[in-house]
Design a protein around this motif. Structure first.
Motif, short mmCIF file in Angstrom:
data_model
loop_
_atom_site.label_atom_id
_atom_site.label_comp_id
_atom_site.label_asym_id
_atom_site.label_seq_id
_atom_site.Cartn_x
_atom_site.Cartn_y
_atom_site.Cartn_z
N ASN A 78 10.23 -19.26 -1.89
CA ASN A 78 10.93 -18.69 -3.05
C ASN A 78 10.54 -19.47 -4.31
O ASN A 78 10.87 -20.65 -4.43
N PRO A 79 9.86 -18.85 -5.26
CA PRO A 79 9.46 -19.56 -6.49
C PRO A 79 10.66 -20.09 -7.28
O PRO A 79 10.56 -21.11 -7.95
N ARG A 80 11.79 -19.42 -7.20
CA ARG A 80 12.99 -19.87 -7.95
C ARG A 80 13.60 -21.13 -7.35
O ARG A 80 14.37 -21.81 -8.01
N ALA A 81 13.25 -21.46 -6.11
CA ALA A 81 13.77 -22.68 -5.48
C ALA A 81 13.22 -23.93 -6.16
O ALA A 81 13.79 -25.01 -6.05
N TYR A 82 12.11 -23.80 -6.88
CA TYR A 82 11.47 -24.92 -7.56
C TYR A 82 12.14 -25.27 -8.89
O TYR A 82 11.72 -26.19 -9.56
N PHE A 83 13.18 -24.52 -9.26
CA PHE A 83 13.85 -24.73 -10.54
C PHE A 83 15.28 -25.22 -10.34
O PHE A 83 16.00 -24.74 -9.47
N VAL A 84 15.68 -26.18 -11.16
CA VAL A 84 17.06 -26.67 -11.19
C VAL A 84 17.49 -26.69 -12.65
O VAL A 84 16.84 -27.35 -13.48
N GLY A 85 18.52 -25.95 -12.96
CA GLY A 85 19.01 -25.91 -14.34
C GLY A 85 17.95 -25.42 -15.31
O GLY A 85 17.89 -25.87 -16.45
#
Length: 144
Positions: A78-85
């Protein structure tokens, strides 16, 4: 400036204070002595507050990195898992000075099907800038 460098600044200021007092006494200026003493104390307090702020900022970034790593481990495709905040894991790693790990995360992210090309390019640009700053700092540090 990292925590050790900040601590070194505080130590230098601590040793600078008695020297300043001696210089003031040598010139026989009691008001100057009081002014210099107050300035040294205020500088010491400001340096201490700066160090505490830097340490808190570092801890927050480290916690964000760990949260992002947990997300990536749970769902690595999941590409969105690489983002925090709203910030990419590679950006967080670059902020902490971990260029190799950031490069690895950029590569992993680039191999994902849903990764945006613009994000990949922005991350690669940030990595190359960090590497240039590192080389420039190393180059200047050698006295060249």
């Amino acid at each position: 400036m990292n925590y050790a460098a900040s601590l070194a600044v505080v130590v230098i200021l601590t040793f600078f204070f008695p020297l300043t007092v001696r210089i003031g006494v040598a010139y026989g200026l009691p008001r100057t002595l009081a002014t210099v003493a107050l300035a040294a104390v205020l500088t010491f307090v400001a340096a201490t507050l700066l160090i505490r702020w830097q340490v808190a900022r570092y801890r927050q970034a480290a916690e964000s990195v760990e949260e992002a790593r947990r997300q990536v481990n749970l769902d690595p495709q999941n590409p969105r898992a690489y983002f925090v905040g709203g910030e990419h894991l590679a950006s967080l790693l670059l902020r902490l000075g971990r260029r190799r790990e950031a490069a690895e995360m950029i590569d992993r992210y680039a191999r994902l099907g849903g990764a945006r090309e613009s994000e990949i390019v922005a991350l690669q640009t940030a990595l190359s800038q960090a590497e240039r700053r590192q080389r420039r700092g190393t180059h200047l540090g050698r006295g060249n």
